[in-house]
Every structure is written in C-alpha cells, then in structure tokens.
Design a protein around this motif. Structure first.
Motif, PDB file in Angstrom:
ATOM      1  N   ILE A  40      42.137 -22.105 -33.852  1.00 29.60           N
ATOM      2  CA  ILE A  40      42.320 -22.889 -35.083  1.00 29.60           C
ATOM      3  C   ILE A  40      42.706 -24.301 -34.683  1.00 29.60           C
ATOM      4  O   ILE A  40      43.688 -24.506 -33.962  1.00 29.60           O
ATOM      5  N   ASP A  41      41.925 -25.260 -35.135  1.00 29.71           N
ATOM      6  CA  ASP A  41      42.236 -26.675 -34.897  1.00 29.71           C
ATOM      7  C   ASP A  41      42.819 -27.217 -36.208  1.00 29.71           C
ATOM      8  O   ASP A  41      42.075 -27.542 -37.132  1.00 29.71           O
ATOM      9  N   TYR A  42      44.154 -27.249 -36.262  1.00 25.71           N
ATOM     10  CA  TYR A  42      44.857 -27.527 -37.518  1.00 25.71           C
ATOM     11  C   TYR A  42      45.238 -29.006 -37.636  1.00 25.71           C
ATOM     12  O   TYR A  42      45.716 -29.602 -36.671  1.00 25.71           O
ATOM     13  N   HIS A  43      45.046 -29.579 -38.819  1.00 24.52           N
ATOM     14  CA  HIS A  43      45.416 -30.980 -39.079  1.00 24.52           C
ATOM     15  C   HIS A  43      46.074 -31.078 -40.447  1.00 24.52           C
ATOM     16  O   HIS A  43      45.698 -30.347 -41.361  1.00 24.52           O
ATOM     17  N   GLU A  44      47.010 -32.012 -40.562  1.00 22.87           N
ATOM     18  CA  GLU A  44      47.564 -32.231 -41.921  1.00 22.87           C
ATOM     19  C   GLU A  44      46.597 -33.075 -42.736  1.00 22.87           C
ATOM     20  O   GLU A  44      46.192 -32.674 -43.809  1.00 22.87           O
ATOM     21  N   THR A  45      46.231 -34.267 -42.228  1.00 24.00           N
ATOM     22  CA  THR A  45      45.297 -35.129 -42.971  1.00 24.00           C
ATOM     23  C   THR A  45      44.233 -35.672 -42.016  1.00 24.00           C
ATOM     24  O   THR A  45      44.572 -36.182 -40.945  1.00 24.00           O
ATOM     25  N   VAL A  46      42.992 -35.540 -42.425  1.00 28.72           N
ATOM     26  CA  VAL A  46      41.880 -36.104 -41.645  1.00 28.72           C
ATOM     27  C   VAL A  46      40.907 -36.729 -42.641  1.00 28.72           C
ATOM     28  O   VAL A  46      40.936 -36.393 -43.833  1.00 28.72           O
ATOM     29  N   PRO A  47      40.005 -37.615 -42.189  1.00 30.86           N
ATOM     30  CA  PRO A  47      38.969 -38.070 -43.118  1.00 30.86           C
ATOM     31  C   PRO A  47      38.151 -36.880 -43.616  1.00 30.86           C
ATOM     32  O   PRO A  47      37.981 -36.691 -44.821  1.00 30.86           O
ATOM     33  N   SER A  48      37.639 -36.059 -42.683  1.00 36.01           N
ATOM     34  CA  SER A  48      36.856 -34.878 -43.045  1.00 36.01           C
ATOM     35  C   SER A  48      36.901 -33.913 -41.855  1.00 36.01           C
ATOM     36  O   SER A  48      36.891 -34.354 -40.698  1.00 36.01           O
ATOM     37  N   THR A  49      36.921 -32.627 -42.137  1.00 38.90           N
ATOM     38  CA  THR A  49      36.914 -31.655 -41.026  1.00 38.90           C
ATOM     39  C   THR A  49      35.530 -31.563 -40.366  1.00 38.90           C
ATOM     40  O   THR A  49      35.422 -31.103 -39.230  1.00 38.90           O
ATOM     41  N   MET A  50      34.464 -32.028 -41.056  1.00 42.12           N
ATOM     42  CA  MET A  50      33.098 -31.826 -40.547  1.00 42.12           C
ATOM     43  C   MET A  50      32.851 -32.563 -39.219  1.00 42.12           C
ATOM     44  O   MET A  50      32.422 -31.940 -38.247  1.00 42.12           O
ATOM     45  N   PRO A  51      33.108 -33.895 -39.142  1.00 43.96           N
ATOM     46  CA  PRO A  51      32.830 -34.567 -37.865  1.00 43.96           C
ATOM     47  C   PRO A  51      33.703 -34.062 -36.730  1.00 43.96           C
ATOM     48  O   PRO A  51      33.290 -34.094 -35.560  1.00 43.96           O
ATOM     49  N   ILE A  52      34.899 -33.571 -37.060  1.00 44.01           N
ATOM     50  CA  ILE A  52      35.766 -33.038 -35.995  1.00 44.01           C
ATOM     51  C   ILE A  52      35.103 -31.811 -35.374  1.00 44.01           C
ATOM     52  O   ILE A  52      35.066 -31.655 -34.144  1.00 44.01           O
ATOM     53  N   ALA A  53      34.541 -30.956 -36.223  1.00 41.11           N
ATOM     54  CA  ALA A  53      33.875 -29.756 -35.705  1.00 41.11           C
ATOM     55  C   ALA A  53      32.636 -30.140 -34.879  1.00 41.11           C
ATOM     56  O   ALA A  53      32.381 -29.557 -33.818  1.00 41.11           O
ATOM     57  N   HIS A  54      31.882 -31.154 -35.341  1.00 39.84           N
ATOM     58  CA  HIS A  54      30.708 -31.593 -34.560  1.00 39.84           C
ATOM     59  C   HIS A  54      31.155 -32.154 -33.206  1.00 39.84           C
ATOM     60  O   HIS A  54      30.510 -31.902 -32.188  1.00 39.84           O
ATOM     61  N   LEU A  56      33.893 -31.345 -31.554  1.00 41.96           N
ATOM     62  CA  LEU A  56      34.345 -30.226 -30.712  1.00 41.96           C
ATOM     63  C   LEU A  56      33.154 -29.529 -30.060  1.00 41.96           C
ATOM     64  O   LEU A  56      33.233 -29.081 -28.909  1.00 41.96           O
ATOM     65  N   ALA A  57      32.054 -29.445 -30.803  1.00 43.72           N
ATOM     66  CA  ALA A  57      30.861 -28.753 -30.281  1.00 43.72           C
ATOM     67  C   ALA A  57      30.349 -29.423 -29.010  1.00 43.72           C
ATOM     68  O   ALA A  57      29.744 -28.770 -28.154  1.00 43.72           O
ATOM     69  N   ARG A  58      30.575 -30.718 -28.889  1.00 42.39           N
ATOM     70  CA  ARG A  58      30.080 -31.457 -27.722  1.00 42.39           C
ATOM     71  C   ARG A  58      31.041 -31.381 -26.543  1.00 42.39           C
ATOM     72  O   ARG A  58      30.724 -31.824 -25.454  1.00 42.39           O
ATOM     73  N   GLN A  59      32.246 -30.839 -26.777  1.00 36.51           N
ATOM     74  CA  GLN A  59      33.226 -30.764 -25.682  1.00 36.51           C
ATOM     75  C   GLN A  59      33.064 -29.454 -24.923  1.00 36.51           C
ATOM     76  O   GLN A  59      33.029 -28.387 -25.537  1.00 36.51           O
TER      77      GLN A  59
END
Ligand code: ATP
Length: 279
Positions: free
Chosen positions: A21-35, A37-40
């Motif tokens: 679980i990659d947990y955040h309180e506030t982000v612009p959007s969870t979508m680009p974070i997941a994209h 992560l996919a590249r890491q």
C-alpha cells in the motif's frame, strides 16, 4: 477518521491486490503515482496507491473527480503482466469487483448496486432512481505494441453529505455517497461506515475477479447483470455532440455497447469514445 494503515497492511499481506500500500494524505492524483511506480524496478503488480485527498482528481476524458478529505476511497491499482484477464475485459472485471465489494461490505445494499456503462458505480433500485456513488478510470500503457501495465483508478463516495457532493449533470445519475444512500433508506442510525473495511473488501474482490481462475464468459455475464444501462433509451455523446440515440440493447465480449435506434439500426460503441446519457 483516516484509513487504518496497520489494519490494511495486516489484512492484505497475502492478497495479490493490496499486498503493498502506497499511502498518501494529499496528492494531486493517485493515477500518475501508480504509473510512475510501474516504471520503477522492484514494484510488484497489485500495488495500491491510496490517498485521503486529491487536489486534481481525474475522471474520464479529462473530467474532474472531487471528494473532500477522508470522506471517500481514492485508489489506483497497478496491474502488470502477467494479467490474466484480457485487456478489453479489464473494465468488466474491475466494475464487477467494485460493485460486489460494496455489496459484501454493506449488506443493506444487497441488490442495490449496479453499473452505468461502462463503469460508473450506481446505487438504487434500478436506472430510474439510480445515484452515482463511484467511478472507475482505466489507463493502459503499451510498450512496442505490448501491454506494459494498467492502472485502475477507483473512487467511491463513502461519508459525504449532500452538500459535499458535486452538482448533478443533466441526463446523468446524481452523485451520492454510501452514507447518504443508506440514510435515505432508513439506515441512518447504523454504525458509521468503515472505509478501511471497504478497501480491504475491494482489494479482495479485485484479486478474485482478476485471478487466473476467472472465466471470460462468466465475467461478461456478471457485468451484463450489473449494467443498469441495458434496456434504457440513451443518447451517445462525443464531447458535447449527440452522435447516436436508441435503446441500449447489449454489450459484446469486447465491452462495446450495442445501441439500436428507432429505425432498427444497431451501432457499437467503445467506452473510450463516447459518454452515455439518458434520452
Ligand atoms: P461518462 O458517462 O462518460 O463516464 P461521467 O460524467 O460519468 O461520464 P466520469 O469521468 O465517470 O464522467 O466522472 C466525472 C464526472 O463525474 C464529473 O464531470 C462530475 O460531473 C462527476 N463527479 C465528480 N466527482 C464525483 C463524485 N465524487 N461522485 C460522483 N460524481 C462525481
């Protein structure tokens, strides 16, 4: 109340979805974070990005997804090959899984959760009185013609009261939250909804519906059963223009909506191309 990360981690450690679980309180959007992560290297398929709040939540076709902090579930689920469900059936699997998770977490909702094609989560008795409690956004990335990864964004309104929800749009089901719907059904004195339990149920349901054991025909059947759009008279919009109108007759195995106009002509539509509104 914020999500209980310890409980999530403990409950999902053995699950193919949500083991990380990659947990955040506030982000612009969870979508680009997941994209990203996919590249890491080392990121595992089934990683879930979750936020209490988004400052630039995304809907389909650049629309906004709005939710006050700690009132909704805002998650992006990363899927990397091997993905056992064909890419055109992934929206079915995610939609059916999310609807089943809501029903299983809240028995008061049994038989009251449906989908608007392709993937809005609805509550009600059927399309006539449906309200939108969630949305699903599928984003696939390809590399040299091969599927590199998919991110499934899922937003579910949980605690919002009516003034916290976005304004209704003409022809579309009005926004609602699970709390608001249950209150209207006379369950207002029930214990407060538990977002952590709902997220655990969502991850477990996704794991089930994305597993190698899932059968494509069975998935299509379950999606059809949930799709309250079927049988309705609808208008199909491309941006702000009506491009077709008729009865939503069926969906095919690729997830296309088949709409038959008054002259009996059928046309099929891809989810990425159009929006459906009540006629
Ligand atoms: P489509 O039928 O093409 O999916 P849509 O209007 O349902 O169209 P989505 O991308 O699914 O589009 O959702 C974004 C829209 O949903 C926004 O334009 C807004 O009208 C509405 N919306 C935004 N936030 C919420 C929310 N928390 N709950 C319900 N509806 C919302």
């Amino acid at each position: 109340m914020l999500l209980d990360l310890r409980r999530l981690t403990h409950a999902l450690s053995d699950c193919t979805i949500g083991h990380t679980i990659d947990y955040h309180e506030t982000v612009p959007s969870t979508m680009p974070i997941a994209h990203d992560l996919a590249r890491q290297p080392g990121t595992r398929s089934g990683t879930v990005v979750v936020a209490e709040a988004q400052t630039a939540g995304r809907g389909r076709q650049s629309r906004r997804w709005e939710a006050p902090p700690a009132q909704a579930l805002l998650v992006s689920v990363l899927l990397q090959p091997p993905i056992y469900v064909p890419v055109e059936q992934l929206p079915m699997a995610v939609g059916v899984a999310a609807a089943a998770a809501i029903e299983s977490s809240l028995p008061g909702l049994t038989g009251h959760v449906g989908l608007k094609w392709p993937n809005d989560l609805l509550v009600g008795a059927g399309m006539a009185d449906a309200a939108k409690v969630g949305g699903i956004l599928m984003e696939a990335r390809f590399d040299g013609g091969h599927l590199a990864h998919v991110v499934a964004g899922i937003g579910i309104n949980v605690h919002q009261r009516l003034p916290d929800l976005p304004a209704p749009q003409p022809g579309a089901p009005p926004p609602a939250s699970l709390h608001h719907f249950l209150e209207q059904q006379g369950h207002g004195n029930a214990p407060p909804l538990d977002r952590t339990a709902l997220l655990i149920a969502l991850c477990r349901s996704l794991a089930l519906h994305l597993s190698p054991a899932i059968n494509g025909n069975e998935l299509l059947t379950r999606w059809r059963q949930r799709l309250w759009t079927l049988g309705e008279h609808v208008c199909l919009y491309e941006r702000d223009n009506v491009v077709w109108a008729g009865r939503a007759a069926d969906v095919n195995a690729d997830g296309q909506l088949v709409v038959v106009n008054d002259a009996g002509e059928a046309r099929r539509f891809l989810a990425g191309d159009v929006s459906v509104r009540s006629a």
